[in-house]
Design a protein around this motif. Structure first.
Motif, PDB file in Angstrom:
ATOM      1  N   THR A  63       2.863   8.352  40.652  1.00  0.00           N
ATOM      2  CA  THR A  63       3.374   8.194  41.969  1.00  0.00           C
ATOM      3  C   THR A  63       3.733   9.426  42.435  1.00  0.00           C
ATOM      4  OG1 THR A  63       3.366   5.951  41.352  1.00  0.00           O
ATOM      5  CG2 THR A  63       4.309   6.659  43.543  1.00  0.00           C
ATOM      6  N   PRO A  64       3.230  10.184  43.705  1.00  0.00           N
ATOM      7  CA  PRO A  64       3.736  11.078  44.409  1.00  0.00           C
ATOM      8  C   PRO A  64       5.076  10.532  45.119  1.00  0.00           C
ATOM      9  CG  PRO A  64       1.895   9.798  45.744  1.00  0.00           C
ATOM     10  CD  PRO A  64       2.008   9.319  44.215  1.00  0.00           C
ATOM     11  N   VAL A  65       6.113  11.563  44.826  1.00  0.00           N
ATOM     12  CA  VAL A  65       7.475  11.479  45.424  1.00  0.00           C
ATOM     13  C   VAL A  65       7.153  11.675  46.982  1.00  0.00           C
ATOM     14  CG1 VAL A  65       9.660  12.348  45.366  1.00  0.00           C
ATOM     15  CG2 VAL A  65       8.254  12.379  43.338  1.00  0.00           C
ATOM     16  N   PRO A  66       8.015  10.707  47.587  1.00  0.00           N
ATOM     17  CA  PRO A  66       7.934  10.750  49.146  1.00  0.00           C
ATOM     18  C   PRO A  66       8.380  11.977  49.474  1.00  0.00           C
ATOM     19  CG  PRO A  66       8.733   8.532  48.408  1.00  0.00           C
ATOM     20  CD  PRO A  66       8.589   9.307  47.228  1.00  0.00           C
ATOM     21  N   LEU A  67       8.107  12.604  50.785  1.00  0.00           N
ATOM     22  CA  LEU A  67       8.606  13.861  51.263  1.00  0.00           C
ATOM     23  C   LEU A  67      10.035  13.746  51.584  1.00  0.00           C
ATOM     24  CD1 LEU A  67       7.851  16.662  52.284  1.00  0.00           C
ATOM     25  CD2 LEU A  67       7.245  15.546  54.762  1.00  0.00           C
ATOM     26  N   VAL A  68      10.325  12.616  52.019  1.00  0.00           N
ATOM     27  CA  VAL A  68      11.849  12.870  52.367  1.00  0.00           C
ATOM     28  C   VAL A  68      12.822  13.004  51.129  1.00  0.00           C
ATOM     29  CG1 VAL A  68      13.621  11.173  53.223  1.00  0.00           C
ATOM     30  CG2 VAL A  68      11.501  10.916  54.287  1.00  0.00           C
ATOM     31  N   HIS A  69      12.369  12.173  49.891  1.00  0.00           N
ATOM     32  CA  HIS A  69      13.170  12.609  48.974  1.00  0.00           C
ATOM     33  C   HIS A  69      13.112  13.944  48.264  1.00  0.00           C
ATOM     34  CE1 HIS A  69      12.809   7.728  47.337  1.00  0.00           C
ATOM     35  NE2 HIS A  69      13.374   8.177  48.848  1.00  0.00           N
ATOM     36  N   ARG A  70      11.726  14.395  48.585  1.00  0.00           N
ATOM     37  CA  ARG A  70      11.821  15.998  48.075  1.00  0.00           C
ATOM     38  C   ARG A  70      12.454  16.942  48.920  1.00  0.00           C
ATOM     39  NH1 ARG A  70       5.477  17.139  47.975  1.00  0.00           N
ATOM     40  NH2 ARG A  70       5.389  15.135  49.229  1.00  0.00           N
ATOM     41  N   VAL A  71      12.611  16.586  50.273  1.00  0.00           N
ATOM     42  CA  VAL A  71      13.427  17.494  51.129  1.00  0.00           C
ATOM     43  C   VAL A  71      14.865  17.185  51.003  1.00  0.00           C
ATOM     44  CG1 VAL A  71      14.143  17.671  53.657  1.00  0.00           C
ATOM     45  CG2 VAL A  71      11.853  17.464  52.862  1.00  0.00           C
ATOM     46  N   ARG A  72      15.351  15.980  50.339  1.00  0.00           N
ATOM     47  CA  ARG A  72      16.747  15.891  50.076  1.00  0.00           C
ATOM     48  C   ARG A  72      17.118  16.698  48.952  1.00  0.00           C
ATOM     49  NH1 ARG A  72      16.897   9.113  50.657  1.00  0.00           N
ATOM     50  NH2 ARG A  72      17.310   9.096  53.229  1.00  0.00           N
ATOM     51  N   GLY A  73      16.252  16.953  48.152  1.00  0.00           N
ATOM     52  CA  GLY A  73      16.586  17.892  47.071  1.00  0.00           C
ATOM     53  C   GLY A  73      16.723  19.210  47.291  1.00  0.00           C
ATOM     54  N   LEU A  74      16.268  19.612  48.327  1.00  0.00           N
ATOM     55  CA  LEU A  74      16.277  21.160  48.783  1.00  0.00           C
ATOM     56  C   LEU A  74      17.891  21.628  49.218  1.00  0.00           C
ATOM     57  CD1 LEU A  74      12.801  21.564  50.494  1.00  0.00           C
ATOM     58  CD2 LEU A  74      13.244  22.117  48.120  1.00  0.00           C
TER      59      LEU A  74
ATOM     60  N   ASP B 283      20.314  23.532  51.811  1.00  0.00           N
ATOM     61  CA  ASP B 283      20.402  23.935  53.321  1.00  0.00           C
ATOM     62  C   ASP B 283      19.569  25.201  53.588  1.00  0.00           C
ATOM     63  OD1 ASP B 283      21.854  21.535  53.307  1.00  0.00           O
ATOM     64  OD2 ASP B 283      23.701  22.670  53.738  1.00  0.00           O
ATOM     65  N   ARG B 284      19.835  26.247  52.895  1.00  0.00           N
ATOM     66  CA  ARG B 284      18.697  27.476  53.182  1.00  0.00           C
ATOM     67  C   ARG B 284      17.533  27.144  53.029  1.00  0.00           C
ATOM     68  NH1 ARG B 284      20.387  32.653  53.258  1.00  0.00           N
ATOM     69  NH2 ARG B 284      22.284  32.150  52.754  1.00  0.00           N
ATOM     70  N   ALA B 285      17.098  26.515  52.096  1.00  0.00           N
ATOM     71  CA  ALA B 285      15.561  26.208  51.970  1.00  0.00           C
ATOM     72  C   ALA B 285      15.195  25.280  52.929  1.00  0.00           C
ATOM     73  CB  ALA B 285      15.205  25.426  50.638  1.00  0.00           C
ATOM     74  N   ILE B 286      15.650  24.425  53.543  1.00  0.00           N
ATOM     75  CA  ILE B 286      15.543  23.432  54.753  1.00  0.00           C
ATOM     76  C   ILE B 286      15.335  24.237  55.805  1.00  0.00           C
ATOM     77  CG2 ILE B 286      16.295  21.467  56.096  1.00  0.00           C
ATOM     78  CD1 ILE B 286      17.436  20.262  53.287  1.00  0.00           C
ATOM     79  N   ALA B 287      16.093  25.118  56.074  1.00  0.00           N
ATOM     80  CA  ALA B 287      16.337  25.887  57.347  1.00  0.00           C
ATOM     81  C   ALA B 287      15.182  26.911  57.280  1.00  0.00           C
ATOM     82  CB  ALA B 287      17.464  26.796  57.408  1.00  0.00           C
ATOM     83  N   TRP B 288      14.723  27.567  56.026  1.00  0.00           N
ATOM     84  CA  TRP B 288      13.434  28.303  55.969  1.00  0.00           C
ATOM     85  C   TRP B 288      12.312  27.289  56.540  1.00  0.00           C
ATOM     86  CZ3 TRP B 288      13.017  33.166  56.650  1.00  0.00           C
ATOM     87  CH2 TRP B 288      13.687  34.137  56.537  1.00  0.00           C
TER      88      TRP B 288
END
Length: 322
Positions: free
Chosen positions: A20-31, A33-38
């Motif tokens: 089952t694919p992991v929802p985008l929200v869950h994947r973003v939460r694992g990044l 702060d620098r990765a999210i900013a980029w």
């Protein structure tokens, strides 16, 4: 048997969960702060690179050729540094550069002096200062096309308000003032318009610098019985100087590539009196259709502005570190 079935069922469920694919929200939460900013700024950076870097690289390529935009099917040949040599040896281009330097010097000087003076007065927070600040900012909010046409109407010899004001002050008939048609007055008419429009911009930056000075420094100076003039030269000017220099940098870059205001008011005339570098570049590219030569001229302008700005920024950093 039951335990075996249960084990098989658990393994099948585990495989389904993994598939089952992991929802985008869950994947973003694992990044981080620098990765999210980029992740957010990467599309903007790519767009800016496509808009700015690619045309620059293309212009550099064209500057070494004899390409003409009005002959797209003609054979394009490399000419080496010939275009650069012709641009640097062209007296008309040097005259345009001198006109640009004259325009940049006087506009920056007037805008800095008037803008800082207005900022210093508004910083006194007199009664109604908020209203007058808004009124002063009106020219900066207008479109250059509106400002150009507005002042072109004011400069009309027969019905222009500007000529009537000057006539009233000097006693000379209004029709005697050909601001836009006079070789000696046309450059100053553009300087007046640009100063009127962009002095509020300089005022805002200077006002930010004045507001950033802590009050306790002035209080300490008053305790030491320093006069207002002494406080101005020893506290206000040194601490607001980085902001003033920043305003000069911004306006210098913008005025160096001024085009729309000059085209609306004089079109580079009378003759070539007000023909700045950007207008010369436009004539080379879209009237003479010497695209390769125009590209080399554009690269020379870019290198000149970039180099001067780089030197100026280093000086600004030294002032900030004092």
């Amino acid at each position: 048997m039951t335990e075996t079935n249960t084990t098989i069922l658990d393994k099948a469920t585990e495989r389904m969960v993994r598939a089952t694919p992991v929802p985008l929200v869950h994947r973003v939460r694992g990044l981080s702060d620098r990765a999210i900013a980029w992740l957010f700024i990467a599309p903007t950076i790519l767009l800016l690179l496509a808009i700015n870097i690619f045309p620059l690289i293309w212009a550099v390529r064209l500057s070494f050729t004899n390409y003409r935009a009005n002959r797209p099917n003609a054979v394009v040949e490399g000419v080496g540094l010939t275009n650069y040599q012709r641009v640097l040896n062209d007296p008309d281009i040097w005259i345009a550069m001198q006109t640009t330097a004259h325009f940049v010097f006087w506009t920056i000087l007037l805008q800095t002096l008037i803008g800082f003076s207005l900022a210093y007065l508004i910083d006194r927070k007199f009664k109604g200062h908020a209203f007058w600040t808004t009124v002063i900012l009106i020219p900066m909010m207008l479109s250059p096309a509106v400002v150009g046409n507005f002042w072109r109407f004011l400069y009309q010899p027969q019905i222009g308000l500007f000529n009537y004001v000057v006539s009233y002050a000097t006693g000379v008939p209004p029709s005697s003032f050909e601001m836009l048609g006079s070789v000696s007055l046309a450059p100053w008419s553009i300087i007046v318009v640009d100063t009127w429009m962009w002095t509020p911009y300089v005022m805002l930056i200077c006002l930010a610098g004045l507001r950033s000075i802590p009050d306790y420094i002035y209080e300490a100076a008053e305790v030491d019985r320093a006069s207002g003039w002494r406080q101005f030269w020893s506290i206000t000017i040194p601490m607001a100087l980085p902001f003033v220099m920043l305003a000069v940098l911004f306006r210098g870059i913008e005025n160096f590539k001024m085009f729309d205001m000059v085209m609306l008011l004089t079109g580079g005339g009378p003759g070539s009196t007000t023909e700045v570098a950007s207008i010369t570049l436009k004539r080379e590219a879209f009237e003479s259709w010497r695209t390769g030569r125009a590209s080399s001229f554009a690269i020379i302008l870019f290198v000149a502005v970039f180099g001067l700005a780089n030197i100026y920024v280093k000086a600004l950093n030294r002032v900030k570190q004092r």
